[in-house]
Design an enzyme around this catalytic site. Structure first.
Site, PDB file in Angstrom:
ATOM      1  N   GLU A 268       0.887  -1.176   0.000  1.00  0.00           N
ATOM      2  CA  GLU A 268       0.000   0.000   0.000  1.00  0.00           C
ATOM      3  C   GLU A 268       0.910   1.207   0.000  1.00  0.00           C
ATOM      4  OE1 GLU A 268      -3.194   0.005  -0.375  1.00  0.00           O
ATOM      5  OE2 GLU A 268      -3.498  -2.152  -0.224  1.00  0.00           O
ATOM      6  N   CYS A 302      -1.695   9.357   2.373  1.00  0.00           N
ATOM      7  CA  CYS A 302      -1.495   8.811   1.027  1.00  0.00           C
ATOM      8  C   CYS A 302      -2.637   9.198   0.080  1.00  0.00           C
ATOM      9  CB  CYS A 302      -1.387   7.297   1.104  1.00  0.00           C
ATOM     10  SG  CYS A 302      -2.736   6.544   2.033  1.00  0.00           S
TER      11      CYS A 302
END
Ligand code: NAD
Length: 500
Positions: A268, A302
């Protein structure tokens, strides 16, 4: 299994955890053997929160061995017993709400708002994951062979190694640890060096209090330069769940194929989320969404809105309203409820953001709003008329810096939005939901939000990115598939005739 309610008196149950000084390996709190300590520093006050003796390669090995041993019994514990541990963890985080929120603020520089959001998402994850142990299913498949039954059994992988970042440390570690445990795996977690407490040690305290057997969860706090590669290369883990930058994730992915045992990875990684404002958008809503999606947690997410792409028809109105609203954001002490923007996690990270700002100014990009850092607090910055091909627009800024890009029509906006190596999250604002859906389907990202911010992660909803934002999916059924393995088992009940 331990029942803390029986074993603890109320004084113990209400005492603040800590001190945090070392490792949690095989159910024992002990000093790391590396011979050096790590000072955990509050990024706002610069005060030391803890001093942790660091893990050596020997400690890492002990953690993996303990996990491997403990996993066998843990896998066989009934689903209802596993569920009780997660429900107990919910009770603990409720009771320790203030302690946890204060630690998140102190260690990661989160504003009070963000720390409360993180606490809530950890609680939600425990609740959601409590149902996972009883949701694991196998299959019986069709076959042309007479007298044969074909089954697919689903079981735990074994030991899962988890590496997590510092930005939402407790949430991002929990997002991997909780389902891994719920599915009968054991875990070794390596939290980020900036946030060893909320990214690992605090979580271990909660599980210990909730009655998780020793060895099932282990936390190693060590320098990446010392134990980083060995963490992935070690023969015990079957899966490395990595959340962090694309640069390090790529390295982890390569290592996972190089060690003595091949292993699966979940990566991720970084993002460069576009927030697209189409010409029919509700301007006020779009400005508020772009602002919160960009500046929440100082832009260190993110999924943060990294580029704001606005249709030329409403560009000037958007820019003036956006700059006016951003100029009213408060920055400074993250402890204060009214603070919108707190400190950047570290001096190194701050220097990196300031370098990108300097380069953008030197390249002649117009800075509509800015300011000098105060300690590690960087005031919000807004750049306008940004070229999508510029370094400013193409890099993950991970700071309170908003580049605004002009698009000439919907097609152009789509091209700009997709012109990035990343593909994690995105947002589009329009009053026409059908148009929003058509636009969303053509965005090359794992997640898109119509008329809402690009930042969202709920434990019952799929999470994950495309392109250089990673490989793999999180949450609910998706994480069940990631953190288990399928085993095909056939049973031939009638004798078969073979060709020879
Ligand atoms: P990072 O990649 O520098 O570090 C992440 C973790 O990896 C840390 O625990 C670090 O100590 C560890 N690490 C570094 N080198 C290692 C090595 N060789 N072996 C093993 N571990 C190693 O990232 P960061 O600066 O901590 O976090 C910010 C980045 O993370 C941003 O790019 C952000 O987009 C990304 N991120 C992604 C998600 C997501 O879900 N996609 C969520 C949060 C953050």
């Amino acid at each position: 299994m331990k029942d803390w309610r029986k074993e603890m008196n109320m004084n113990e149950a209400t005492r603040v955890y800590g001190p945090y000084e070392g490792q949690f390996i095989d159910g024992v709190w002990r000093a790391g053997k590396f011979g050096e300590t790590l000072a955990v520093i509050n990024p706002y006050s610069a005060q030391q929160i803890a001093e942790i003796s660091l893990a050596s390669l020997e400690d890492l090995d002990a953690a993996y061995i303990a996990a491997e041993k403990a996993q066998i019994e843990w896998a066989s514990i009934p689903a209802s017993k596993k569920r009780e541990i997660f429900l107990c963890a919910v009770e603990i985080v409720d009771r320790r709400h203030a302690e946890i929120v204060d630690l998140i603020i102190a260690e990661s520089g989160s504003t009070r708002l963000k720390a409360e959001m993180e606490w809530a998402s950890v609680r939600d994850t425990f609740l959601e994951v409590s149902g996972i142990p009883s949701r694991v299913e196998g299959r019986i498949m069709a076959t042309d062979v007479a007298g044969k039954e074909v089954r697919v059994h689903r079981g735990p992988l074994g030991v899962i190694g988890i590496i997590s970042p510092w930005n939402w440390p407790m949430h991002l570690s929990t997002r991997s640890i909780a389902p891994a445990l719920a599915l009968g795996n054991a875990v070794v977690v390596k939290p980020a060096e900036e946030t060893p407490i909320t990214g690992g040690l605090l979580i271990a305290k909660i599980y210990e209090e909730a009655g998780l057997p020793p060895g099932v969860l282990n936390v190693v706090v060590g320098r990446s330069a010392i134990i980083g590669d060995a963490f992935t290369l070690h023969p015990v883990p079957k899966f490395i769940s990595f959340t962090g930058s694309t640069r390090v994730g790529r390295h982890i992915g390569q290592l996972a194929m190089q060690g003595p045992t091949l292993k699966r990875v979940g990566l991720e990684l970084g993002g460069n989320a576009p927030c697209v404002i189409l010409d029919d958008a509700d301007l006020d809503l779009a400005v508020r969404g772009a602002l919160f999606g960009r500046f929440l947690h100082q832009g260190q997410i993110c999924m943060s809105t990294n580029r704001i792409i606005v249709d030329a028809a409403i560009y000037d109105d958007f820019v003036s309203l956006f700059v006016e609203r951003v100029s009213k954001l408060t920055y400074g002490d993250p402890n204060l409820m009214e603070t919108n923007i707190g400190p950047i996690i570290s001096k190194r990270q701050l220097d990196g953001i300031c370098a990108k700002i300097r380069e953008a100014k030197d390249a002649g990009i117009h800075l509509a709003l800015g300011g000098e850092p105060q300690g590690q607090v960087l005031p919000p910055h807004v750049f306008v008329d940004v070229d999508n091909a510029s370094a400013l627009a193409q890099s993950e800024l991970f700071g309170p810096v908003a580049p605004i890009i002009k698009a000439h029509g919907e097609k152009h906006a789509l091209i700009l939005a997709n012109e990035t190596e990343f593909g994690l999250s995105s947002a589009v604002f329009t009053r026409d939901e059908g148009r929003g859906l058509r636009f969303a389907k053509r965005l090359q990202t794992g997640m898109t939000h119509i008329n809402d911010i690009s930042v969202a992660d709920s434990p019952n909803t799929m999470f994950g990115g495309e392109k250089n934002s990673g490989i793999g999916r999180f949450n609910s059924d998706w994480i069940i598939a990631e953190f288990t393995c399928d085993h095909l088992i056939t049973m031939q009940s009638e004798p078969r005739q073979y060709p020879f």
